[in-house]
Design a protein around this motif. Structure first.
Motif, PDB file in Angstrom:
ATOM      1  N   GLY A 190      20.315  -0.560   1.543  1.00  0.00           N
ATOM      2  CA  GLY A 190      21.062  -1.443   1.944  1.00  0.00           C
ATOM      3  C   GLY A 190      21.831  -1.557   3.278  1.00  0.00           C
ATOM      4  O   GLY A 190      22.101  -2.582   3.674  1.00  0.00           O
ATOM      5  N   VAL A 191      21.873  -0.431   4.143  1.00  0.00           N
ATOM      6  CA  VAL A 191      22.437  -0.459   5.386  1.00  0.00           C
ATOM      7  C   VAL A 191      21.614  -0.957   6.472  1.00  0.00           C
ATOM      8  O   VAL A 191      21.871  -1.687   6.924  1.00  0.00           O
ATOM      9  N   LEU A 192      20.268  -0.290   6.314  1.00  0.00           N
ATOM     10  CA  LEU A 192      19.236  -0.729   7.366  1.00  0.00           C
ATOM     11  C   LEU A 192      18.114  -1.261   6.825  1.00  0.00           C
ATOM     12  O   LEU A 192      17.652  -2.416   7.003  1.00  0.00           O
ATOM     13  N   GLY A 193      17.264  -0.186   5.979  1.00  0.00           N
ATOM     14  CA  GLY A 193      15.863  -0.864   5.435  1.00  0.00           C
ATOM     15  C   GLY A 193      14.498  -0.789   5.786  1.00  0.00           C
ATOM     16  O   GLY A 193      13.828  -0.051   5.127  1.00  0.00           O
ATOM     17  N   PRO A 194      14.234  -0.745   7.251  1.00  0.00           N
ATOM     18  CA  PRO A 194      12.965  -0.409   7.682  1.00  0.00           C
ATOM     19  C   PRO A 194      12.624   1.049   7.387  1.00  0.00           C
ATOM     20  O   PRO A 194      13.082   2.139   7.512  1.00  0.00           O
ATOM     21  N   GLY A 195      11.311   1.240   6.580  1.00  0.00           N
ATOM     22  CA  GLY A 195      10.860   2.373   6.293  1.00  0.00           C
ATOM     23  C   GLY A 195      11.230   2.884   4.841  1.00  0.00           C
ATOM     24  O   GLY A 195      10.570   3.958   4.328  1.00  0.00           O
ATOM     25  N   THR A 196      12.069   1.915   4.112  1.00  0.00           N
ATOM     26  CA  THR A 196      12.386   2.400   2.643  1.00  0.00           C
ATOM     27  C   THR A 196      11.451   2.788   1.741  1.00  0.00           C
ATOM     28  O   THR A 196      11.371   3.828   1.103  1.00  0.00           O
ATOM     29  N   GLY A 197      10.189   1.833   1.944  1.00  0.00           N
ATOM     30  CA  GLY A 197       9.206   2.126   0.857  1.00  0.00           C
ATOM     31  C   GLY A 197       8.251   3.618   1.431  1.00  0.00           C
ATOM     32  O   GLY A 197       7.888   4.331   0.350  1.00  0.00           O
ATOM     33  N   SER A 198       8.335   3.619   2.704  1.00  0.00           N
ATOM     34  CA  SER A 198       7.569   5.005   2.966  1.00  0.00           C
ATOM     35  C   SER A 198       8.440   6.222   2.499  1.00  0.00           C
ATOM     36  O   SER A 198       8.052   7.339   2.094  1.00  0.00           O
ATOM     37  N   PHE A 199      10.012   6.203   2.850  1.00  0.00           N
ATOM     38  CA  PHE A 199      10.564   7.104   2.252  1.00  0.00           C
ATOM     39  C   PHE A 199      10.829   7.379   0.658  1.00  0.00           C
ATOM     40  O   PHE A 199      10.617   8.618   0.169  1.00  0.00           O
ATOM     41  N   LEU A 200      10.577   6.243  -0.154  1.00  0.00           N
ATOM     42  CA  LEU A 200      10.117   6.469  -1.334  1.00  0.00           C
ATOM     43  C   LEU A 200       9.061   7.147  -1.823  1.00  0.00           C
ATOM     44  O   LEU A 200       9.034   8.065  -2.641  1.00  0.00           O
ATOM     45  N   PHE A 226      -0.305   5.959   4.505  1.00  0.00           N
ATOM     46  CA  PHE A 226       0.815   6.775   4.623  1.00  0.00           C
ATOM     47  C   PHE A 226       1.179   7.458   5.992  1.00  0.00           C
ATOM     48  O   PHE A 226       2.068   7.238   6.611  1.00  0.00           O
ATOM     49  N   VAL A 227       0.068   8.212   6.433  1.00  0.00           N
ATOM     50  CA  VAL A 227       0.183   8.954   7.574  1.00  0.00           C
ATOM     51  C   VAL A 227       0.391   7.875   8.818  1.00  0.00           C
ATOM     52  O   VAL A 227       1.000   8.059   9.667  1.00  0.00           O
ATOM     53  N   LEU A 228      -0.464   6.920   9.027  1.00  0.00           N
ATOM     54  CA  LEU A 228      -0.535   5.860   9.994  1.00  0.00           C
ATOM     55  C   LEU A 228       0.973   5.374   9.848  1.00  0.00           C
ATOM     56  O   LEU A 228       1.575   5.110  11.012  1.00  0.00           O
ATOM     57  N   VAL A 229       1.540   4.907   8.967  1.00  0.00           N
ATOM     58  CA  VAL A 229       2.664   4.188   8.873  1.00  0.00           C
ATOM     59  C   VAL A 229       3.909   5.166   9.361  1.00  0.00           C
ATOM     60  O   VAL A 229       4.607   4.735   9.976  1.00  0.00           O
ATOM     61  N   LEU A 269      19.772   7.233  -5.414  1.00  0.00           N
ATOM     62  CA  LEU A 269      20.919   6.797  -4.602  1.00  0.00           C
ATOM     63  C   LEU A 269      20.754   6.895  -3.347  1.00  0.00           C
ATOM     64  O   LEU A 269      21.343   5.883  -2.526  1.00  0.00           O
ATOM     65  N   LEU A 270      20.104   7.858  -2.711  1.00  0.00           N
ATOM     66  CA  LEU A 270      20.155   8.156  -1.277  1.00  0.00           C
ATOM     67  C   LEU A 270      19.229   7.173  -0.708  1.00  0.00           C
ATOM     68  O   LEU A 270      19.850   6.571   0.403  1.00  0.00           O
ATOM     69  N   ILE A 271      18.069   6.836  -1.050  1.00  0.00           N
ATOM     70  CA  ILE A 271      17.217   5.888  -0.485  1.00  0.00           C
ATOM     71  C   ILE A 271      17.740   4.365  -0.657  1.00  0.00           C
ATOM     72  O   ILE A 271      17.679   3.753   0.253  1.00  0.00           O
ATOM     73  N   GLY A 272      18.455   4.193  -1.825  1.00  0.00           N
ATOM     74  CA  GLY A 272      18.987   2.915  -1.956  1.00  0.00           C
ATOM     75  C   GLY A 272      20.101   2.540  -1.013  1.00  0.00           C
ATOM     76  O   GLY A 272      20.132   1.337  -0.431  1.00  0.00           O
ATOM     77  N   ALA A 273      21.002   3.459  -0.765  1.00  0.00           N
ATOM     78  CA  ALA A 273      22.119   3.469   0.270  1.00  0.00           C
ATOM     79  C   ALA A 273      21.394   3.162   1.594  1.00  0.00           C
ATOM     80  O   ALA A 273      22.054   2.161   2.502  1.00  0.00           O
ATOM     81  N   VAL A 323       0.808  -1.343   0.073  1.00  0.00           N
ATOM     82  CA  VAL A 323      -0.017  -0.138   0.109  1.00  0.00           C
ATOM     83  C   VAL A 323       0.981   1.229  -0.100  1.00  0.00           C
ATOM     84  O   VAL A 323       0.526   2.192  -0.783  1.00  0.00           O
ATOM     85  N   VAL A 324       1.730   1.359   0.845  1.00  0.00           N
ATOM     86  CA  VAL A 324       2.673   2.624   1.018  1.00  0.00           C
ATOM     87  C   VAL A 324       3.994   2.535   1.523  1.00  0.00           C
ATOM     88  O   VAL A 324       4.775   3.383   1.373  1.00  0.00           O
ATOM     89  N   GLY A 325       4.425   1.182   1.704  1.00  0.00           N
ATOM     90  CA  GLY A 325       5.796   0.949   2.134  1.00  0.00           C
ATOM     91  C   GLY A 325       5.914   1.082   3.664  1.00  0.00           C
ATOM     92  O   GLY A 325       5.099   1.512   4.230  1.00  0.00           O
ATOM     93  N   GLY A 326       7.218   0.438   4.226  1.00  0.00           N
ATOM     94  CA  GLY A 326       7.222   0.343   5.352  1.00  0.00           C
ATOM     95  C   GLY A 326       7.131  -0.700   6.086  1.00  0.00           C
ATOM     96  O   GLY A 326       7.012  -1.077   7.521  1.00  0.00           O
TER      97      GLY A 326
END
Length: 261
Positions: A155-165, A240-243, A148-152, A26-29
């Motif tokens: 790779g390092v951590l991960g959780p929340g990547t979909g939401s950041f995208l 999105f707001v909830l996540v 580049l920013l979100i991909g890095a 739905v929204v990532g995270g």
């Protein structure tokens, strides 16, 4: 399957995978649910949990990306360069994942999430319709930089990547929430693939657990993607707001625990 993992732990892991797949679609995270569940599995190191989480995530993101592609038709002019940049950055991020403490990123991400959540709530019209801020080379350059920013980070951590995208695609590039979520799935697939390109040759993935959580993630992703397409950008905005709110609470808890004396 590692012998020390019992039936109850597996059931909880399957439920976490289902929930994570739905949220991610739905929204990532979804990593906010799935990665902690893996970290609780006895016998797994943090690096193994991170690597195994990518197996579960890529099975879900591939399903939701395909569903969105068929039903929404995401803008490949944005998705393609962003995904390529994110893939390369995720490989590099995964290579340093064991060297950078997660605590170093937590306060920065917390401030960013609070700001984004407040900004989204203060602007009800944000993400209702697509109004791209740039065209041509400037748009591609922005997509590459964000990839580049979100991909890095993924790779390092991960959780929340979909939401950041989704944050980046809506707030920076100017997409509505539904097409932003569709593009985010393609890019998130690329970041998961990039991280696995490092983790798999180094033997960090626990495959039995990865396939279990991945199958559950796949089912959740299919349901979530179809629901998001059916209900549109308004529904995606609410989730999105909830996540983001859940991410803020989790990061605030981690930060307080880190500095608690």
């Amino acid at each position: 399957m590692p012998p020390e993992i019992d039936t109850l732990a597996l059931v909880l892991l399957v439920l976490a995978g289902l929930t994570a797949g739905w949220v991610d679609a739905v929204v990532g995270g979804g990593g906010l649910v799935q990665l902690p569940a893996l970290l609780l599995m006895p016998g797994l190191t943090p690096l193994q949990a991170l690597a195994t989480n990518k197996v579960g995530s890529i099975m879900g993101t591939s399903t939701s990306a395909l569903t969105y592609y068929r039903r929404v038709g995401p803008d490949l002019r944005t998705a393609a360069p962003m995904a390529i940049a994110a893939f390369l950055a995720a490989v590099g991020g995964a290579a340093v994942a064991s060297r950078i403490p997660a605590a170093a990123f937590t306060p920065i991400i917390l401030v960013a999430c609070v700001s984004v959540g407040a900004w989204t709530l203060a602007r009800p019209a944000l993400g209702r319709t697509t109004a791209l801020r740039w065209e041509g080379r400037r748009h591609v350059a922005a997509a590459l930089g964000l990839g580049l920013l979100i991909g890095a980070y993924d790779g390092v951590l991960g959780p929340g990547t979909g939401s950041f995208l989704v944050i980046a695609l809506v707030g920076v590039l100017g997409y509505a929430f539904l097409p932003a979520s569709a593009i985010a799935k393609i890019v998130n697939f690329a970041t998961n693939l990039g991280a696995l390109a490092f983790f798999v040759p180094h033997g960090a993935v626990v495959w039995p657990l990865g396939l279990v959580v991945g199958t559950a993630n796949l089912v959740g992703a299919y349901i979530g993607a179809r629901m998001a397409v059916a209900r549109g950008s308004a529904f995606v905005r609410v989730i999105f707001v909830l996540v983001v709110g859940a991410l803020v609470i989790r990061l605030a808890w981690q930060t307080a625990d880190q500095y608690w004396i």
